[in-house]
Write a protein that holds these residues in place. Structure first.
Motif, PDB file in Angstrom:
ATOM      1  N   SER A  16      10.525  13.941   1.242  1.00  0.00           N
ATOM      2  CA  SER A  16      11.040  12.682   0.694  1.00  0.00           C
ATOM      3  C   SER A  16      10.511  11.488   1.471  1.00  0.00           C
ATOM      4  O   SER A  16      10.497  10.375   0.971  1.00  0.00           O
ATOM      5  N   PHE A  17      10.060  11.710   2.703  1.00  0.00           N
ATOM      6  CA  PHE A  17       9.538  10.588   3.482  1.00  0.00           C
ATOM      7  C   PHE A  17       8.156  10.161   3.018  1.00  0.00           C
ATOM      8  O   PHE A  17       7.659   9.115   3.419  1.00  0.00           O
ATOM      9  N   ALA A  18       7.518  10.993   2.225  1.00  0.00           N
ATOM     10  CA  ALA A  18       6.172  10.650   1.773  1.00  0.00           C
ATOM     11  C   ALA A  18       6.192   9.484   0.796  1.00  0.00           C
ATOM     12  O   ALA A  18       5.202   8.796   0.645  1.00  0.00           O
ATOM     13  N   ILE A  19       7.331   9.255   0.136  1.00  0.00           N
ATOM     14  CA  ILE A  19       7.425   8.084  -0.728  1.00  0.00           C
ATOM     15  C   ILE A  19       7.899   6.935   0.142  1.00  0.00           C
ATOM     16  O   ILE A  19       9.053   6.867   0.548  1.00  0.00           O
ATOM     17  N   GLY A  20       6.975   6.037   0.453  1.00  0.00           N
ATOM     18  CA  GLY A  20       7.225   5.035   1.479  1.00  0.00           C
ATOM     19  C   GLY A  20       8.206   3.961   1.051  1.00  0.00           C
ATOM     20  O   GLY A  20       9.007   3.504   1.846  1.00  0.00           O
ATOM     21  N   ASP A  21       8.155   3.559  -0.210  1.00  0.00           N
ATOM     22  CA  ASP A  21       8.990   2.450  -0.636  1.00  0.00           C
ATOM     23  C   ASP A  21      10.458   2.828  -0.579  1.00  0.00           C
ATOM     24  O   ASP A  21      10.875   3.836  -1.149  1.00  0.00           O
ATOM     25  N   ILE A  22      11.254   1.987   0.083  1.00  0.00           N
ATOM     26  CA  ILE A  22      12.649   2.373   0.327  1.00  0.00           C
ATOM     27  C   ILE A  22      13.440   2.491  -0.964  1.00  0.00           C
ATOM     28  O   ILE A  22      14.251   3.409  -1.119  1.00  0.00           O
ATOM     29  N   SER A  23      13.164   1.612  -1.929  1.00  0.00           N
ATOM     30  CA  SER A  23      13.934   1.670  -3.176  1.00  0.00           C
ATOM     31  C   SER A  23      13.615   2.948  -3.931  1.00  0.00           C
ATOM     32  O   SER A  23      14.513   3.657  -4.389  1.00  0.00           O
ATOM     33  N   MET A  24      12.312   3.251  -4.058  1.00  0.00           N
ATOM     34  CA  MET A  24      11.933   4.464  -4.780  1.00  0.00           C
ATOM     35  C   MET A  24      12.410   5.685  -4.026  1.00  0.00           C
ATOM     36  O   MET A  24      12.821   6.682  -4.618  1.00  0.00           O
ATOM     37  N   ASN A  25      12.394   5.601  -2.715  1.00  0.00           N
ATOM     38  CA  ASN A  25      12.883   6.692  -1.890  1.00  0.00           C
ATOM     39  C   ASN A  25      14.341   7.015  -2.218  1.00  0.00           C
ATOM     40  O   ASN A  25      14.708   8.172  -2.417  1.00  0.00           O
ATOM     41  N   PHE A  26      15.151   5.949  -2.321  1.00  0.00           N
ATOM     42  CA  PHE A  26      16.554   6.170  -2.682  1.00  0.00           C
ATOM     43  C   PHE A  26      16.653   6.766  -4.081  1.00  0.00           C
ATOM     44  O   PHE A  26      17.435   7.681  -4.328  1.00  0.00           O
ATOM     45  N   ALA A  27      15.842   6.223  -4.995  1.00  0.00           N
ATOM     46  CA  ALA A  27      15.887   6.703  -6.379  1.00  0.00           C
ATOM     47  C   ALA A  27      15.616   8.198  -6.433  1.00  0.00           C
ATOM     48  O   ALA A  27      16.336   8.953  -7.092  1.00  0.00           O
ATOM     49  N   ILE A  28      14.585   8.619  -5.694  1.00  0.00           N
ATOM     50  CA  ILE A  28      14.220  10.034  -5.698  1.00  0.00           C
ATOM     51  C   ILE A  28      15.323  10.869  -5.063  1.00  0.00           C
ATOM     52  O   ILE A  28      15.685  11.938  -5.565  1.00  0.00           O
ATOM     53  N   ARG A  29      15.874  10.369  -3.966  1.00  0.00           N
ATOM     54  CA  ARG A  29      16.906  11.171  -3.281  1.00  0.00           C
ATOM     55  C   ARG A  29      18.157  11.314  -4.128  1.00  0.00           C
ATOM     56  O   ARG A  29      18.788  12.374  -4.153  1.00  0.00           O
ATOM     57  N   ILE A  30      18.507  10.239  -4.821  1.00  0.00           N
ATOM     58  CA  ILE A  30      19.695  10.342  -5.674  1.00  0.00           C
ATOM     59  C   ILE A  30      19.408  11.288  -6.840  1.00  0.00           C
ATOM     60  O   ILE A  30      20.233  12.131  -7.189  1.00  0.00           O
ATOM     61  N   SER A  31      18.211  11.171  -7.413  1.00  0.00           N
ATOM     62  CA  SER A  31      17.896  12.088  -8.529  1.00  0.00           C
ATOM     63  C   SER A  31      17.890  13.531  -8.056  1.00  0.00           C
ATOM     64  O   SER A  31      18.203  14.440  -8.807  1.00  0.00           O
ATOM     65  N   ARG A  32      17.525  13.720  -6.768  1.00  0.00           N
ATOM     66  CA  ARG A  32      17.515  15.086  -6.245  1.00  0.00           C
ATOM     67  C   ARG A  32      18.916  15.688  -6.293  1.00  0.00           C
ATOM     68  O   ARG A  32      19.098  16.840  -6.665  1.00  0.00           O
ATOM     69  N   PHE A  33      19.904  14.871  -5.959  1.00  0.00           N
ATOM     70  CA  PHE A  33      21.267  15.392  -6.022  1.00  0.00           C
ATOM     71  C   PHE A  33      21.690  15.658  -7.459  1.00  0.00           C
ATOM     72  O   PHE A  33      22.399  16.624  -7.734  1.00  0.00           O
ATOM     73  N   MET A  34      21.231  14.814  -8.367  1.00  0.00           N
ATOM     74  CA  MET A  34      21.555  15.062  -9.772  1.00  0.00           C
ATOM     75  C   MET A  34      20.929  16.368 -10.246  1.00  0.00           C
ATOM     76  O   MET A  34      21.563  17.168 -10.929  1.00  0.00           O
ATOM     77  N   MET A  35      19.687  16.567  -9.838  1.00  0.00           N
ATOM     78  CA  MET A  35      18.987  17.813 -10.177  1.00  0.00           C
ATOM     79  C   MET A  35      19.749  19.011  -9.628  1.00  0.00           C
ATOM     80  O   MET A  35      19.948  20.009 -10.303  1.00  0.00           O
TER      81      MET A  35
END
Lengths: 509, 419
Positions: free
Chosen positions: A415-434
């Motif tokens: 998850s650290f590979a996506i540098g942008d903090i906003s997109m990083n949060f988006a991905i992490r939240i979607s991960r929990f949804m997944m």
């Protein structure tokens, strides 16, 4: 960065609680009587209670009239005031010499509205009042304290410029001007808040930018009706379209080179004081996925890192969800060796696989959040404690199985590979949804959440630009999406921002 | 207000989605007992029952990460009489604590006695009904009772059973000593009713071997004589099934020849020996690989249908006991080539004769090619491949290409050494 935002919010609250400015001064013009004028300003600035507001009386020998200057000493340059304003005034002997000729300050303007004068003083100007004159002379002598230009902190590159924006808008604009030495680069300013009078700079290239987009941005900025907007992080939330969406629609970058290259493509960027960043408008999904280094590295290396990054993105999204889905619903998919290994390690774990993964995922997020908040000297210790003690001990205590530690660590790391903090949060939240849907519906759940996510992303627009453009819908562009092409083949500016001139360069052939 | 109603509707729709579809039938992986191999037998005393033997893997054996319990055995075997292998999953739970899962069932073991039974096909078709049995599971025939087989089969090193079976079957395929024998192929061939199916043949019983001392690699499971301290199980040769019933056993050599003729089978490396054309005392070790695809021409229009098969084979010569310099002598190479071709053709023709006269059907999958000659399925069925096969005119030619002559082509002159 999160730290910064939070503290800013707190300040914001304090500002809004402060008493309102005197309404009766709004339309007042200054009195020719110096005494009367100074009285008004003493009242406005609560002098002498207000410590750093200076009212200095002086006389101009040539004019033989009493005069006074007002300034705030903490935001002005004493050198300028002394050398370029006070000294020339006191030493002028010619009676008919105009003030413009006496004072050697960089800019001089006149103003008679008291409210306007106060605003100027608040911005670091020096106001000169002369007995018998019904206007004030304003000289720019501002000197706000700020950091110097420092190295980037969030968007680091190995190859390429290391300069980052700082909290001073003038410096930031200078950093951009340094990159785009063109008369077409326009820096428009606008005031975005009623009380704190925060300045916003809208920067674009006038021969490229789409007028409609520019009007749209200006209209949104103008329609704001708030007391104070301290910086861009707050402004971002005021002007974005979908406030509840998990996907960001404006790109936030601290790199002047990145901002400059977006301007050159016809985008608009916003700069504010107190923001060590710029906002790039509009933003598509791809701009969050890209990094500045992608174009500095040679083509094969750049695309290698791009592919790694998209792999990391998918690992982050799917690793733990797939594990849960496969282990609880589709055990027959796993090769026998692995299945037996998983079954063996899970033998003594008291929780179902889904709970187990949730425990570790939440633990990981906790370590991450705590790691951000701890004072930096303790930081590494927390990391060691978190990773070693928690992971190792949890496995030994049979709370989680070792495979889950691997999967969660892999997903977290990716998850650290996506540098942008906003997109990083988006991905992490979607991960929990997944993960949630995977533990309820298995692979079917993962698929449906992914498809729903894609649908949603397709429905988003950032300032009228589809989120997944230029891939879907297709636009003329340099086709810089998942992988990039050679610089020679990047002929077109992105068609979706509708620049006035679509062609960047003549093609190779 | 309207928004609220909409939201309420969405929630009402979502709740049944969770209740109706949800995870109520989910089960964690560690709550299953994984059957790796299942033996199926016919008990002697009861016609309508079968005897099931489960080989259940212990996931914890040999796993360092789980901590403790390192002394548990790698497997557990249970054998009992039951109606079929579907209900047996429940009955086994009177003894086995965990739910029986066929998820990892990779091998179905059938005793030769049961496989030769008329009724075998009735029971094996249960595998198509059972949800968890994979079609790529292997079908294996044992000479003895399956319970005895599974108990006697004690691999010394590959103690985890799934690993053992996977490795030995894979290796058998690569060397062409055992056929691929997928369950799905068994059903396909049985239903097509044109060819013979070959199943893996294995046993744990060694038998005293008397006949055929000339060729040391022409044997079937049980006939291989070996000493030492190792497992008793042998995988060699193939069980021949005709119309879902076992009729005979092929030796290793016959199985390998079948690999050469069958376009659906490929063996990666067949190491075998041929008589040396230069000195009858010795045999030449060779590695055989298919050199491209075999050319099969089938003519079904003639009154006696004919099949012409050309098998391209790449032969690498690995030993040279007669110390002849054929690597550098084209004349000798020609002789060698010819002798290989003749030896192979002779063996292939013998096998063909055996299938035509004895089995009256082919294990080579040629019907798949012949099928294409017919426009409709009724036409093909009217032709009746299996019935016509014994009378067919079959010509086998082998096209040998010599490959490398070992790592070092040269051989010292014996005369010079012994002077």
């Amino acid at each position: 960065m999160i730290k910064l935002r939070k503290s800013v919010k707190k300040k914001d609250k304090e500002v809004s609680e402060s008493p309102k400015q005197n309404k009766e001064t709004t339309n007042l013009t200054i009195d020719p009587s110096l005494e009367q004028t100074l009285k008004i300003f003493r009242e406005i600035y609560t002098v002498p209670t207000n410590h750093d507001v200076i009212i200095r009386n002086l006389s101009i020998p040539g004019k033989d009239k009493p005069a006074a200057i007002i300034f705030i000493k903490t935001i002005t340059d004493p050198q300028i005031i002394e050398q370029n304003i006070i000294k020339p005034l006191q030493s002028s002997t010619e009676p008919f010499q105009s003030i413009e000729d006496i004072v050697s300050a960089q800019t001089i303007s006149t103003e008679n509205n008291i409210n306007q004068i106060a605003t100027k003083i608040n911005n670091g100007n020096v106001a000169l009042f002369i007995e018998g004159e019904d206007l004030a002379f304003l000289f720019d002598a501002s000197n706000f304290e700020s950091r110097t230009v420092e190295k980037t902190e969030n968007e680091n590159v190995v190859k390429g410029p290391k300069e980052a924006f700082n909290e001073k808008a003038a410096t930031n604009i200078s950093l951009i001007r340094k990159r785009i030495k063109s008369e077409n680069l326009v820096v428009e300013s606008a005031i975005v808040s009623n009380e704190s009078k925060n300045d916003l700079f809208i920067i674009y290239q006038k021969d490229l930018v789409n007028e409609k987009l520019l009007q749209n941005v200006k209209a949104r900025v103008k329609s704001l009706d708030t007391n104070a907007i301290q910086n861009l992080s707050l402004l971002e939330q005021y002007i974005e379209e979908r406030k509840y969406s998990i996907f960001p629609t404006t790109l936030y970058t601290e790199r002047p080179d990145r901002a400059a290259s977006f301007i050159e493509d016809g985008y608009i960027i916003l700069i504010m004081d107190n923001s060590p960043d710029t906002l790039i408008i509009p933003a598509t999904f791809w701009s969050f996925y890209h990094s500045a280094e992608d174009h500095y590295l040679r083509l094969p290396y750049a695309n290698f890192t791009r592919l790694l990054r998209i792999l990391a993105l998918f690992i982050t999204l799917f690793a733990s969800a797939l594990y849960v889905a496969v282990v609880t619903f589709h055990a027959e998919m796993i090769p026998p060796d692995l299945l037996l290994a998983i079954a063996a390690t899970r033998e003594r774990v008291p929780f179902p696989a889904a709970i187990e993964v949730f425990i570790m995922e939440i633990a990981f997020e906790l370590i991450r959040e705590a790691g951000l908040r701890v004072p930096s000297p303790i930081g590494p210790t927390i990391g060691i404690v978190g990773a070693l003690i928690l992971g190792q001990a949890a496995v030994q205590a049979n709370i989680v199985s070792p495979i889950v530690v691997i999967i969660v660590a892999l997903g977290g790391l990716s998850s650290f590979a996506i540098g942008d903090i906003s997109m990083n949060f988006a991905i992490r939240i979607s991960r929990f949804m997944m993960l949630l849907s995977a533990s309820i519906f298995g692979l079917y759940g993962i698929t449906s959440i992914f498809v729903m996510g894609l649908f949603y992303m397709l429905s988003i627009k950032s300032f009228g630009v589809p989120y997944l453009a230029p891939m879907t819908p297709n636009y003329i562009s340099s086709e810089d999406t998942i992988i990039r092409r050679t610089l020679q083949k990047e002929i077109f500016r992105p068609g979706y921002v509708k620049p006035k001139n679509l062609k960047k360069r003549q093609g190779e052939n | 207000m309207k928004k609220q109603i909409n939201r309420g509707k969405i929630i009402i729709y979502l709740i049944p989605l969770f209740i109706l579809s949800g995870c109520w039938d989910q089960r964690e992986v560690e709550e299953f007992a994984y059957v790796i191999a299942m033996g199926i037998d016919k008990p002697k005393d009861d016609e309508n029952l079968i005897k099931i033997t489960y080989l259940i893997a212990n996931p914890e054996s040999g796993n360092a990460a789980s901590g403790g319990a390192g002394n548990e055995p790698p497997r557990e075997v249970i054998s009992f009489k039951t109606d079929d292998f579907v209900v047996s999953r429940n009955i086994a739970n009177t003894v086995i604590a965990k739910q029986i899962s066929y998820d990892l069932l990779r091998i179905l073991i059938v005793s030769e006695e049961f496989a030769r039974d008329e009724n075998f096909i009735r029971w094996i078709y249960d595998a198509t009904k059972e949800m968890e049995i994979r079609r790529d599971a292997k079908l294996m025939i044992t000479k003895e009772d399956t319970e005895k087989y599974i108990l006697n089969n004690q691999p010394k090193l590959e103690t985890r059973p799934h690993e053992y079976f996977q490795m030995i079957i894979e290796r058998g395929n690569e060397t062409g000593m055992t056929p691929t024998s997928d369950l799905t192929t068994f059903f396909r061939i049985t239903e097509a009713d044109a060819d013979l199916f070959l199943g893996i043949y294995s046993t744990t019983e060694k038998e005293e071997r008397s006949s055929n001392p000339i060729n040391p690699d022409n044997f079937k499971a049980g006939e291989f004589q070996y000493g030492g301290e190792t497992n008793n199980t042998q995988f060699a040769g193939s069980a021949v099934f005709k119309e879902g019933k076992m009729i005979d056993v092929l030796t290793i050599e016959e199985t390998r020849l079948t690999f050469m003729l069958n376009p659906t089978l490929t063996a990666q490396e067949i190491l075998t020996t041929f008589p040396d054309p230069f000195d009858e005392k010795y045999r030449i070790a060779t590695r055989l690989t298919k050199n491209g695809t075999e050319d099969i021409k089938i003519n079904t229009k003639k009154s006696t249908p004919s099949i012409d098969v050309n098998v391209p084979i790449l032969v690498e010569v690995l030993t040279n006991h007669s110390m002849e310099h054929y690597a550098k002598d084209s004349q000798k190479r020609k002789t060698l080539n010819k002798s290989f071709e003749q030896a192979l053709e002779k063996k292939l023709n013998e096998l063909i004769r055996k299938t035509q006269e004895e089995y009256k059907a082919d294990p080579f999958g040629w019907s798949l090619i012949a099928r294409k000659k017919f426009l409709t399925i009724p036409e093909w069925e009217a032709f009746d491949w299996m019935k016509k096969y014994p009378e067919m005119d079959i010509n086998i030619t082998v096209d040998v290409e010599l490959g490398k002559f070992g790592r070092q082509g040269d051989i010292p002159k014996l005369k010079e050494i012994r002077d």
